[in-house]
Design a protein around this motif. Structure first.
Motif, PDB file in Angstrom:
ATOM      1  N   GLY A 613       9.493  -0.723   3.979  1.00  0.00           N
ATOM      2  CA  GLY A 613       8.299  -1.198   3.260  1.00  0.00           C
ATOM      3  C   GLY A 613       7.071  -1.084   4.150  1.00  0.00           C
ATOM      4  O   GLY A 613       6.020  -0.578   3.727  1.00  0.00           O
ATOM      5  N   ASN A 614       7.175  -1.545   5.416  1.00  0.00           N
ATOM      6  CA  ASN A 614       6.065  -1.429   6.372  1.00  0.00           C
ATOM      7  C   ASN A 614       5.689   0.035   6.563  1.00  0.00           C
ATOM      8  O   ASN A 614       4.504   0.388   6.556  1.00  0.00           O
ATOM      9  N   ALA A 615       6.728   0.869   6.730  1.00  0.00           N
ATOM     10  CA  ALA A 615       6.482   2.296   6.965  1.00  0.00           C
ATOM     11  C   ALA A 615       5.705   2.886   5.790  1.00  0.00           C
ATOM     12  O   ALA A 615       4.736   3.622   5.992  1.00  0.00           O
ATOM     13  N   ALA A 640      11.880   6.255  10.852  1.00  0.00           N
ATOM     14  CA  ALA A 640      10.725   6.969  11.398  1.00  0.00           C
ATOM     15  C   ALA A 640       9.727   7.269  10.295  1.00  0.00           C
ATOM     16  O   ALA A 640      10.105   7.669   9.195  1.00  0.00           O
ATOM     17  N   ASP A 641       8.434   7.002  10.628  1.00  0.00           N
ATOM     18  CA  ASP A 641       7.416   7.351   9.633  1.00  0.00           C
ATOM     19  C   ASP A 641       6.373   8.248  10.267  1.00  0.00           C
ATOM     20  O   ASP A 641       6.361   8.435  11.484  1.00  0.00           O
ATOM     21  N   THR A 642       5.517   8.798   9.411  1.00  0.00           N
ATOM     22  CA  THR A 642       4.451   9.672   9.907  1.00  0.00           C
ATOM     23  C   THR A 642       3.105   8.983   9.687  1.00  0.00           C
ATOM     24  O   THR A 642       2.110   9.612   9.358  1.00  0.00           O
ATOM     25  N   SER A 659       2.247 -12.264  13.461  1.00  0.00           N
ATOM     26  CA  SER A 659       1.574 -11.291  14.310  1.00  0.00           C
ATOM     27  C   SER A 659       1.353  -9.990  13.552  1.00  0.00           C
ATOM     28  O   SER A 659       2.285  -9.347  13.076  1.00  0.00           O
ATOM     29  N   GLN A 660       0.076  -9.671  13.444  1.00  0.00           N
ATOM     30  CA  GLN A 660      -0.294  -8.424  12.769  1.00  0.00           C
ATOM     31  C   GLN A 660      -1.238  -7.649  13.664  1.00  0.00           C
ATOM     32  O   GLN A 660      -2.040  -8.240  14.387  1.00  0.00           O
ATOM     33  N   VAL A 661      -1.126  -6.347  13.625  1.00  0.00           N
ATOM     34  CA  VAL A 661      -2.059  -5.541  14.418  1.00  0.00           C
ATOM     35  C   VAL A 661      -2.840  -4.630  13.478  1.00  0.00           C
ATOM     36  O   VAL A 661      -2.566  -4.595  12.278  1.00  0.00           O
ATOM     37  N   ASN A 662      -3.788  -3.912  14.001  1.00  0.00           N
ATOM     38  CA  ASN A 662      -4.666  -3.065  13.170  1.00  0.00           C
ATOM     39  C   ASN A 662      -5.215  -3.897  12.007  1.00  0.00           C
ATOM     40  O   ASN A 662      -5.125  -3.521  10.850  1.00  0.00           O
ATOM     41  N   LEU A 665      -7.016  -2.746   8.807  1.00  0.00           N
ATOM     42  CA  LEU A 665      -6.160  -1.983   7.901  1.00  0.00           C
ATOM     43  C   LEU A 665      -5.149  -2.889   7.223  1.00  0.00           C
ATOM     44  O   LEU A 665      -4.985  -2.855   6.004  1.00  0.00           O
ATOM     45  N   THR A 666      -4.489  -3.715   8.030  1.00  0.00           N
ATOM     46  CA  THR A 666      -3.422  -4.542   7.463  1.00  0.00           C
ATOM     47  C   THR A 666      -3.978  -5.542   6.462  1.00  0.00           C
ATOM     48  O   THR A 666      -3.296  -5.901   5.512  1.00  0.00           O
ATOM     49  N   ASN A 667      -5.186  -5.963   6.744  1.00  0.00           N
ATOM     50  CA  ASN A 667      -5.780  -6.890   5.782  1.00  0.00           C
ATOM     51  C   ASN A 667      -5.797  -6.271   4.400  1.00  0.00           C
ATOM     52  O   ASN A 667      -5.525  -6.918   3.403  1.00  0.00           O
ATOM     53  N   GLY A 671       0.378  -8.670   3.479  1.00  0.00           N
ATOM     54  CA  GLY A 671       1.428  -8.990   4.452  1.00  0.00           C
ATOM     55  C   GLY A 671       1.153 -10.301   5.148  1.00  0.00           C
ATOM     56  O   GLY A 671       0.026 -10.816   5.114  1.00  0.00           O
ATOM     57  N   THR A 672       2.203 -10.860   5.765  1.00  0.00           N
ATOM     58  CA  THR A 672       2.095 -12.175   6.378  1.00  0.00           C
ATOM     59  C   THR A 672       2.209 -12.134   7.893  1.00  0.00           C
ATOM     60  O   THR A 672       1.885 -13.097   8.575  1.00  0.00           O
ATOM     61  N   GLY A 673       2.737 -11.042   8.395  1.00  0.00           N
ATOM     62  CA  GLY A 673       2.993 -10.979   9.852  1.00  0.00           C
ATOM     63  C   GLY A 673       4.259 -11.730  10.204  1.00  0.00           C
ATOM     64  O   GLY A 673       4.494 -12.037  11.377  1.00  0.00           O
ATOM     65  N   LEU A 674       5.083 -12.030   9.186  1.00  0.00           N
ATOM     66  CA  LEU A 674       6.337 -12.744   9.463  1.00  0.00           C
ATOM     67  C   LEU A 674       7.545 -11.822   9.371  1.00  0.00           C
ATOM     68  O   LEU A 674       8.612 -12.116   9.902  1.00  0.00           O
ATOM     69  N   GLY A 675       7.332 -10.666   8.709  1.00  0.00           N
ATOM     70  CA  GLY A 675       8.446  -9.749   8.436  1.00  0.00           C
ATOM     71  C   GLY A 675       9.237  -9.353   9.682  1.00  0.00           C
ATOM     72  O   GLY A 675      10.452  -9.535   9.749  1.00  0.00           O
ATOM     73  N   LEU A 676       8.551  -8.812  10.692  1.00  0.00           N
ATOM     74  CA  LEU A 676       9.252  -8.331  11.886  1.00  0.00           C
ATOM     75  C   LEU A 676       9.915  -9.479  12.643  1.00  0.00           C
ATOM     76  O   LEU A 676      10.997  -9.333  13.191  1.00  0.00           O
ATOM     77  N   TYR A 677       9.245 -10.639  12.605  1.00  0.00           N
ATOM     78  CA  TYR A 677       9.809 -11.806  13.291  1.00  0.00           C
ATOM     79  C   TYR A 677      11.147 -12.175  12.654  1.00  0.00           C
ATOM     80  O   TYR A 677      12.154 -12.379  13.348  1.00  0.00           O
TER      81      TYR A 677
HETATM   82  P1  ADP Z   1       3.601  -7.793   7.660  1.00  0.00           P
HETATM   83  O1  ADP Z   1       4.032  -6.437   7.363  1.00  0.00           O
HETATM   84  O2  ADP Z   1       3.972  -8.785   6.620  1.00  0.00           O
HETATM   85  O3  ADP Z   1       2.183  -7.897   8.069  1.00  0.00           O
HETATM   86  P2  ADP Z   1       5.407  -7.523   9.779  1.00  0.00           P
HETATM   87  O4  ADP Z   1       5.905  -8.505  10.761  1.00  0.00           O
HETATM   88  O5  ADP Z   1       6.420  -6.824   8.963  1.00  0.00           O
HETATM   89  O6  ADP Z   1       4.371  -8.291   8.877  1.00  0.00           O
HETATM   90  O7  ADP Z   1       4.541  -6.498  10.518  1.00  0.00           O
HETATM   91  C1  ADP Z   1       3.612  -6.933  11.488  1.00  0.00           C
HETATM   92  C2  ADP Z   1       2.580  -5.901  11.755  1.00  0.00           C
HETATM   93  O8  ADP Z   1       3.154  -4.788  12.424  1.00  0.00           O
HETATM   94  C3  ADP Z   1       1.973  -5.272  10.563  1.00  0.00           C
HETATM   95  O9  ADP Z   1       0.949  -6.071  10.041  1.00  0.00           O
HETATM   96  C4  ADP Z   1       1.451  -3.962  11.125  1.00  0.00           C
HETATM   97  O10 ADP Z   1       0.214  -4.188  11.734  1.00  0.00           O
HETATM   98  C5  ADP Z   1       2.468  -3.600  12.163  1.00  0.00           C
HETATM   99  N1  ADP Z   1       3.434  -2.610  11.639  1.00  0.00           N
HETATM  100  C6  ADP Z   1       4.675  -2.862  11.191  1.00  0.00           C
HETATM  101  N2  ADP Z   1       5.295  -1.715  10.837  1.00  0.00           N
HETATM  102  C7  ADP Z   1       4.422  -0.713  11.049  1.00  0.00           C
HETATM  103  C8  ADP Z   1       4.467   0.702  10.903  1.00  0.00           C
HETATM  104  N3  ADP Z   1       5.544   1.326  10.434  1.00  0.00           N
HETATM  105  N4  ADP Z   1       3.390   1.438  11.249  1.00  0.00           N
HETATM  106  C9  ADP Z   1       2.305   0.812  11.762  1.00  0.00           C
HETATM  107  N5  ADP Z   1       2.195  -0.509  11.929  1.00  0.00           N
HETATM  108  C10 ADP Z   1       3.242  -1.273  11.569  1.00  0.00           C
END
Ligand code: ADP
Length: 710
Positions: A613-615, A640-642, A659-662, A665-667, A671-677
């Motif tokens: 989903g993130n990809a 793997a994504d492109t 925790s979210q980066v970029n 863009l992510t805004n 997303g919540t920033g909880l998925g990867l955790y």
């Molecule tokens: P969410 O997706 O709900 O914001 P995640 O914990 O799943 O939370 O992801 C955290 C952050 O990691 C995302 O907001 C994004 O900035 C970065 N991220 C995750 N997967 C990718 C990806 N495939 N490519 C680029 N950035 C990603």
């Protein structure tokens, strides 16, 4: 008749003489070279004698004829005998002459020889004389050496005595930190060696510009010491201090600068030398009425040496004092800090513990010092980690191989290996058997203080990179834990409370959108759609938060069983292929094998859904491929994504709560920033790992996780 008797008598005498000597003569004649002639001569003599005796007998009995014949024959034999004797004499003389000649020749020869020998001897003699002379020189040299030696023996004795004394000074003081004791030792040894009744150490006091005698100085009463401080400008000690030289006097009373101010001493001789503290002159060491000849340069040198050794001791003593002060300061700091501290040696025996740690663990320092942590702390995992830094590795095996574990700190990780050379650049990575970061854990002291401490265990490395022990530092996080718990509870409760109405809202919106409540015009549909998507996201957030709180409270349930990873991947692809095709992205499975792994299938589907989903979210062109491979005893799945990629700096921020980066863009992407955790918690709970395998901004990302094989 008279003649007859006379002749007879003479004949008898001769015969007797002959009878006595003939055997001797015969003996010699036998050895002579004229042996036969001598025998004839003897025969003739004997015959003559026999004839003579016969003649006398016949004469006595009156036979005239017989006597004539006998007389004739006697004369005949006598004549022959005489001739024979003359011949013999001639031969003997000739022979003796010959012999003499030979002897003379031999004598000449001998003379030549003797001369030659004499010459030789003379030469030899000269040589011998020379040698003797040389020997004498040598002897002289020897003698002078011996003399020197006896002189140097004196020096040697002095040197020995000096070194003894110096040793004594340095040995008797076991680098005593006790200043008074040190002063008393040093001054006593100095007094003994200088055969003096008194010796004192003076230390410069800048406030009074005087040299103050130190307590413990040998031969002085405490009262005398108290009064004994001498003006730097008006004392011999002051001169020694200022000129940095040894000063001595044999008539102290006449020295105008000699008398100490407040007390009068009845002494005559004094020697004093400066003392250093390693860098600066800090005072003097003085010896009063020494019995040794202080005027002699030897004694002066010796005294200087003594004072130098004393200086070393004094500076050491000062240093030890400083260290002790520092140590007590450190102890005070350790005592007063709010952090708990426990130090163990490399076997886990307690070396130090501060009050906080004592209270938390409910133990007393005096009871546990030197004891092993095992069974003492009440936290099994902590005890194991503390008793062996390389607990997870077979340290004994390493030691049996004759190696020792050596560690270096690199990128916040301790890389440990068997043997020092393992870190040599030519041996990169070889023998490395342990890579560990500082270990962190939370310790809840429910039985003692009821506090919760966050503990960090770090190895203590020696200069040679060897692990010599470990230190446990504990930071009080009770407040944070309580606040977190409160927050979690709040979130958990609110999430719960939110979930039911949210589901109702969403269901109802869906029903309206589906036309269950009548016709929906386009404008209304658009608004309702937004509301529906919003409520969907809200519900997802609530779900995530509920999951997080379950994880953190340890309430998350896992249904672990073997399942086929390919089926799980296909399931996710099926649910997400709509989104992929909407964005024109490909979804490519790289494998189609049936590989069984062990875990909670539903949660792994959640993990893959989140990663794919993130990809999909962060990819605008190209697509997503997913593959798996067996690595060791695990299965590694890679997604793997492109897409946009993640910078190195951002990589470290991920897998943490919210925790979210970029951001910009992510805004947009939500997303919540909880998925990867959540993913990390799930995977780790199932015995796997999750990480960013590779990512490059603008080019894409590869996420990977592992799971145990079935
Ligand atoms: P969410 O997706 O709900 O914001 P995640 O914990 O799943 O939370 O992801 C955290 C952050 O990691 C995302 O907001 C994004 O900035 C970065 N991220 C995750 N997967 C990718 C990806 N495939 N490519 C680029 N950035 C990603």
């Amino acid at each position: 008749l008279f003649y007859f008797y006379t002749y007879s008598f003479l004949a008898i005498v001769i015969m007797t003489y002959g009878a006595i000597n003939y055997p001797k003569i015969l003996k010699l004649a036998n050895k002579s070279s004229h042996k036969s002639e001598w025998k004839i001569a003897f025969g003739l003599i004997i015959f003559t004698l026999v004839s003579y005796v016969t003649f006398i007998i016949l004469y006595v009995f009156g036979s005239q004829l017989a006597t004539d014949i006998i007389t004739i024959s006697i004369f005949y034999f006598v004549s022959v005998y005489v001739l024979q004797t003359i011949d013999l004499l001639y031969k003997t003389l000739k022979e003796s002459f010959q012999k003499n000649n030979d002897i003379n020749k031999y004598a000449d020869h001998l003379e030549v020889m003797v001369q030659k020998r004499t010459q030789e001897y003379q030469n030899k003699n000269e040589e011998i004389e020379k040698t003797v002379n040389e020997l004498t020189d040598f002897k002289k040299a020897m003698l002078s050496i011996l003399e020197d030696m006896s002189n140097s023996e004196d020096q040697l004795k002095v040197a020995l005595m000096e070194s003894d004394a110096l040793n004594m000074v340095s040995q008797t003081i076991t680098w005593s930190a006790d200043w008074d004791k040190m002063v008393s030792y040093v001054t006593k040894v100095i007094a003994l060696n200088m055969e003096a009744p008194k010796s004192a150490i003076f230390i410069y006091n800048s406030d009074s510009n005087s040299l103050v005698a130190q307590k413990g100085s040998y031969g002085f009463t405490p009262k005398e010491i108290e009064l004994l401080d001498v003006d730097t400008d008006e004392s011999l000690n002051g001169i020694a201090y200022k000129t940095k030289t040894v000063i001595q006097t044999s008539d102290i009373q006449s020295e105008k600068n000699a008398c100490p101010q407040k007390v009068h001493f009845d002494h005559s001789k004094m020697i004093t030398a400066p003392v250093y503290d390693g860098k600066n002159i800090i005072g003097t060491i003085c010896c009063i009425d020494p019995n040794r000849d202080i005027k002699s340069s030897k004694v002066k040198d010796f005294y200087e040496k003594l004072s130098n050794v004393a200086s070393v001791i004094i500076s050491n003593s000062k240093l030890i004092n400083q260290i002790e002060v520092k140590e007590s300061e450190e102890q005070a700091i350790l005592k007063s800090i709010g952090e708990g501290l426990l130090v163990v040696d490399n076997l886990g025996n307690i070396e130090d513990i501060n009050k906080i740690a004592e209270n938390n663990f409910g133990i007393k320092k005096e009871d546990v010092l030197g004891k092993n942590v095992a069974g003492l702390l009440g936290f099994h995992e902590l005890e194991t980690l503390l008793s062996d830094f390389g607990a997870t590795y077979d340290r004994k095996h390493v030691e049996k191989m004759g190696h020792r574990m050596e560690c270096i700190l690199k990128d916040e990780k301790y890389i440990c290996a068997a043997g020092k050379n393992s870190f040599h650049k030519n041996c990169r990575g070889c023998n490395i058997f342990h890579v560990a970061a500082q270990k962190k854990m939370n310790l809840a002291f429910t039985k003692t203080t009821n506090f919760t401490f966050s503990a960090i265990i770090s190895p203590i490395l020696s200069d040679s990179s060897e692990v010599i022990g470990q230190v446990l530092t504990m930071h009080d996080v009770t407040k944070e834990v309580l606040m977190n718990r409160a927050k979690d509870e709040f979130l958990s409760v609110t999430s719960h409370e939110l979930r039911t109405p949210m589901t109702a809202v969403m269901g109802n919106i869906k029903m309206v959108l589906d036309g269950d409540a009548g016709k929906v015009d386009d404008m209304m549909r658009e608004y309702l759609n937004d509301a529906y998507i919003g409520s969907q996201r809200l519900l997802a957030l609530v779900e995530d938060m509920l999951n997080v709180s379950r994880i953190e409270q340890g309430r998350m349930q896992y249904n672990i069983s073997p399942f086929d990873i390919d089926t799980a991947i296909k399931y996710v692809f099926n649910t997400l292929k709509g989104i992929a095709s909407q964005k024109n992205l490909y979804l490519k499975p790289l494998n189609h094998d049936c590989v069984k792994v062990v875990g909670d299938e539903n949660k792994i589907i959640e993990v893959i859904t989140n990663l794919v989903g993130n990809a999909l979210k962060f990819t605008e062109g190209g697509g997503i491929s997913i593959g798996y491979a067996i690595v060791g005893n695990k299965l590694q799945v890679s997604i793997a994504d492109t897409g946009i990629g993640i910078s190195k700096e951002d990589e470290t921020k991920l897998f943490q709560k919210f925790s979210q980066v970029n951001l910009t863009l992510t805004n947009q992407k939500g997303g919540t920033g909880l998925g990867l955790y959540i993913c990390r918690q799930y995977v780790e709970a199932m015995g796997g790992k999750i990480w960013i395998d590779k990512s490059e901004p603008g080019r894409g990302t590869i996420f990977a996780f592992t799971l145990p094989l079935a």
